[in-house]
Design an enzyme around this catalytic site. Structure first.
Site, PDB file in Angstrom:
ATOM      1  N   SER A 731      -1.840   6.691  12.275  1.00 18.96           N
ATOM      2  CA  SER A 731      -2.606   5.950  11.280  1.00 18.96           C
ATOM      3  C   SER A 731      -2.310   4.465  11.254  1.00 18.96           C
ATOM      4  CB  SER A 731      -2.388   6.559   9.898  1.00 18.96           C
ATOM      5  OG  SER A 731      -1.074   6.321   9.500  1.00 18.96           O
ATOM      6  N   LYS A 774      -1.295   7.103  -0.038  1.00 18.28           N
ATOM      7  CA  LYS A 774      -1.317   5.750   0.533  1.00 18.28           C
ATOM      8  C   LYS A 774      -1.974   4.768  -0.421  1.00 18.28           C
ATOM      9  CE  LYS A 774      -1.367   7.139   5.383  1.00 18.28           C
ATOM     10  NZ  LYS A 774      -2.210   7.344   6.545  1.00 18.28           N
TER      11      LYS A 774
END
Ligand code: ADP
Length: 840
Positions: A731, A774
């Site tokens: 990511s 996140k």
């Protein structure tokens, strides 16, 4: 009646009171010495003395409970046995003590106690003659007949024993050589008799009476042996176990009480155990095993190591809650209120837990899935488990699985090993004492694996509702029904839970909290709890919301609330000192006084607590700094982004989401890429992908400085700070591209942007996981814009609305969109060069 010939014992004897048993003349016994008086006696008499006489001491059976041994000398039994100390062994472990080997010589009567300290010494009268017995046949009348009967019974007893055992053969010879008068004493200490019976023999000073007392004991032993031999015929293997004669006839370390009715101390012990076994209401199979072990125990001499093992086993078995359970008191409405009262937020989790409980209420034999709470530390997983137990009215037990790497931790050790014990499941059941507790299997993701087998495999059996009604612990070796136990598991991540185990569980994600939730949790739960723990009241300490906000943002960086709770604890401690000082000096000047609000209106004198005048202490900004020190997390994100070549990524860790800086620098070289910061393979590949994409699109984005390749004559170094933490995962792709684009173009990335997304070689942005954590991390760090892959748009639904409102989301499907969102005024256009339109 002291003797005129033969050996005489001294007329003054030091007395040793023993709890260990009764020493009879003619027998030998081991006595453990640890009381102060007895220790003194051994030290100053036995260890220092040089003559034979100094080794003769009087042994008085002490019938009092050794626990109550006080300074006071107990009232002494009037008759004792003079004994010769044959051996003294000292040891310092586990505490200083001596073990004496004493041979009984003759009876004596205490005529006068001469002194009590440091050990008792008494004037004594010798009752038996020593070495003066004539041959038994000289006795006549009733005594002669009695002694003859006794002798014959003794011969009969010995005849029933196995003559190949040397002790037995020796005894047989002894019988003929010993004077008949000594036989009652010798045999009474050899055969199975209780201390009470031995004491009766000791007290029988008259020989005739002594024979009368000892004969029934002997006959009883013969009858017992006859019975045993009958059963022995059925099981010849057990022959060797039948050992009715014990050397010395003493059980070292055992205590006794004369008040006990039981006629046989040893038998009494096992009889008690037998009673318990029968009362334990265990299933047929377990009962059979217990009774068998009990039978073995009865035949075993206590000195055998196996005796202790078997005893422990039986005691474990009787303590297990085979059929003891609590009744569930489940009321869904009450459960809802309780869960809400105990926990703020976590709506989704609470809803699922209520569903689970509701189904249980409707169908009590639910073989439902095992709930597994997965989330960062300190988000309340354990405490929800505890609440569930409370709502159900069940016992709660937590089994920490972190670091367990041995199968036997779960399933126990086989009984053949020394020190073997049951596994944690069975131990837990023994601790809670009921068979339907709530077991919280904490940290199932941290199970290890080792040569000793895979504990996860053992857990599979525990958690499988089809199998766990007959869970067999290696130690117990009989099945135990675990189907009534309610298992709940917790983990930080599902990634490391073995797949087979994960398959048995229903995963409930417990995400981290946002700042506002933390403030609420702090004020509703953590602060009241900490105040109570530190003995403070709200009248003494107040923490305003602003301060809580500050603690959360400047002193903690976590998804849960554990370190927040610790910080509040630290504040409470600091205030507790002030309050305690105020206790002593009523007008104590507090150093934090100048910071504390002089809020005299709310000053309430709590009962018994003399509050100093400045109460309540209100923790404001300055007081906070005084107590917790300078802020731990104040580095402004914008300060890190003052140079080109830095970008902020978003990472997911088992501890929750985190922001992650990516730094790049360039220097003259040959086009090499250096990566630092403990990266995994996937991350390294992402870096290569990013470089390749930038090189191939250098012209489009005007990165090449005239030459075809922007990396010509340049080395690039990419660093991911916090080098001690291993990082991996795809990511970070978009962050690396942005960071390098900033480095190569010399432009700054916007300081309030964080991003996450996987990239492809063709510049597409692919979805990634952990979006909620996140985004919460970005929100915590006060960032304003978050770039996430377009296909992750749906994940935003889980995020609280006000967090969403605070953030500006950019959904990117290509790297072009990412770059445009990451730089002020878009990416290629701001340079003022002729624009090349992206083909992507
Ligand atoms: P975990 O098991 O997830 O690591 P714990 O259950 O031990 O965390 O929780 C840590 C502390 O935080 C506990 O004192 C708990 O009461 C408190 N806590 C966590 N979440 C909440 C919540 N939503 N409401 C109230 N207290 C909470």
């Amino acid at each position: 009646m002291s003797s005129n010939s033969g050996i005489q014992i001294p007329s003054r004897l030091p007395l040793l009171c023993t709890h260990d048993g009764v020493l009879l003349p003619g027998s030998t016994m081991r006595i453990s010495v640890d009381t102060a008086r007895n220790m003194q006696l051994v030290k100053s008499r036995l260890l220092k003395g040089t003559s034979l006489k100094s080794t003769i001491i009087g042994i008085i059976p002490n019938t009092r409970d050794p626990e109550h041994d006080s300074d006071e000398l107990p009232s002494l039994h009037s008759i004792g046995t003079a004994g010769l100390a044959v051996q003294v062994v000292g040891s310092n472990w586990p505490k200083p003590h001596y073990t004496l080997l004493i041979t009984g010589l003759c009876r004596f009567r205490v005529t006068q106690l001469l002194r009590e300290r440091p050990f008792p010494v008494a004037e004594v009268e010798q009752l038996d003659k020593l070495e003066q017995y004539t041959e038994g046949d000289t006795a006549d009348g009733e005594l002669g007949e009695l002694s003859q009967r006794f002798y014959q019974a003794a011969v009969q007893l010995v005849g029933m024993l196995d003559m190949s055992v040397p002790v037995v053969a020796k005894l047989r010879r002894l019988l003929d050589s010993l004077p008949k008068e000594t036989l009652p004493d010798v045999l009474a200490s050899m055969i199975r008799t209780s201390n009470k019976e031995k004491l009766q023999v000791l007290d029988a000073v008259d020989l005739e009476e002594r024979f009368k007392k000892a004969l029934p004991l002997l006959t009883r032993q013969i009858e017992g042996l006859k019975l045993l031999q009958k059963t022995r015929k059925l099981r010849p293997d057990d022959d060797k176990r039948v050992l009715a004669i014990r050397k010395g006839g003493v059980f070292p370390g055992r205590q006794f009480s004369l008040d006990e009715e039981a006629e046989d101390e040893d038998g009494d012990d096992t009889a008690l155990l037998e009673k318990k076994v029968k009362a334990a209401a265990m299933p047929e199979a377990a009962l059979r095993v217990c009774l068998k072990e009990l039978r073995r125990l009865k035949k075993m001499p206590q000195s055998m190591p196996e005796y202790a093992l078997t005893r422990n086993y039986l005691e474990m078995m009787v303590e297990l809650p085979w059929s003891k359970s609590t009744t569930d008191c489940l009321d869904i409405r009450a459960a809802r209120v309780l869960l809400d009262n105990d926990h703020y937020a976590m709506e989704k989790l609470k809803r699922r837990v209520l569903e689970y409980l509701a189904v249980r209420q409707l169908k009590s034999t639910l073989k439902g899935p095992i709930l597994c709470f997965v989330g960062p530390p300190g988000v309340g997983k354990t405490s929800v488990g505890r609440s569930i137990a409370r709502t159900l009215g069940r016992e709660f037990h937590r089994i920490a699985l972190g670091g367990v790497c041995d199968q036997s931790d779960i399933r126990g050790h086989r009984r053949t090993y020394v020190g073997s014990m049951p596994g944690r499941i069975i131990n837990g059941l023994k601790t809670v004492g009921v068979n339907n507790p709530v077991f919280l299997l904490d940290e199932v993701d941290k199970l290890g694996k080792s040569l000793q087998g895979d504990p996860a495999a053992a857990l599979l059996e525990v958690l499988d509702p089809e199998q766990n009604h007959s869970f067999t612990d290696h130690y117990l070796n009989v099945p135990f029904d675990l189907s009534q136990v309610l298992f709940i598991a917790t983990a930080n991540t599902t990634a490391t839970i073995p797949p087979a185990l994960l398959d048995r569980m229903e995963v409930l994600q417990v995400p981290g909290y946002i700042q506002e939730e933390k403030v609420e949790i702090a004020h509703r739960h953590l602060i009241p709890h900490q105040l109570e723990q530190h003995g403070l009241t709200p009248q003494q300490l107040q923490i305003p919301q602003d301060t809580t906000h500050e603690i959360i943002s400047k002193y903690t960086r976590e998804a849960g609330v554990r370190s927040l709770e610790r910080k509040i604890g630290a504040i409470c401690r600091a205030v507790a000192v002030k309050v305690a000082e105020g206790h002593k000096v009523s007008r104590a000047e507090s150093p934090t006084e100048q910071h504390a609000d002089q809020n005299t209106e709310t000053k309430v004198e709590d009962s018994g607590i003399a509050a100093p005048p400045e109460m309540p202490i209100v923790i404001d900004h300055i007081a906070l700094k005084d107590i917790l020190g300078p802020p731990l997390f104040e580095i402004e994100v914008s300060e890190r982004l003052t140079l080109p070549g830095v970008a902020i990524g978003l990472a997911w860790t088992p501890m929750g989401g985190e922001i992650m800086f990516v730094e790049a620098s360039r220097m003259d070289g040959e086009g090499q890429l250096t990566l630092t910061g403990q990266l995994g393979d996937v991350m390294k590949e992402s870096a290569h992908l990013a470089i390749s994409w930038l090189r191939s699109n250098a012209k489009t984005y005007l990165l090449s400085n005239g030459s075809a390749d922007p990396l010509e004559g340049t080395d690039i170094h990419l660093h991911f700070p916090a080098g001690a933490v291993t990082k991996d995962g795809p990511s970070a792709g978009v962050t690396i591209v942005t960071c390098l684009a900033s480095l190569l173009s010399g432009r700054l990335v916007r300081s309030d942007v964080a991003m996450t997304g996987e990239i492809t070689l063709r510049g597409l942005v692919l979805p990634v996981g952990g979006i909620k954590d996140k985004v919460l991390a970005a929100h915590r760090a006060n960032l304003k814009r978050v770039i996430i892959p377009k296909r992750n748009e749906k994940d935003l639904e889980e995020i609280p609305t006000h967090v969403r409102a605070d953030l500006d989301f950019v959904f990117a499907s290509t790297l072009d969109e990412v770059l445009n969102a990451a730089f002020d005024g878009g990416f290629p256009s701001a340079v003022g060069h002729p624009q090349v339109v992206s083909k992507l």
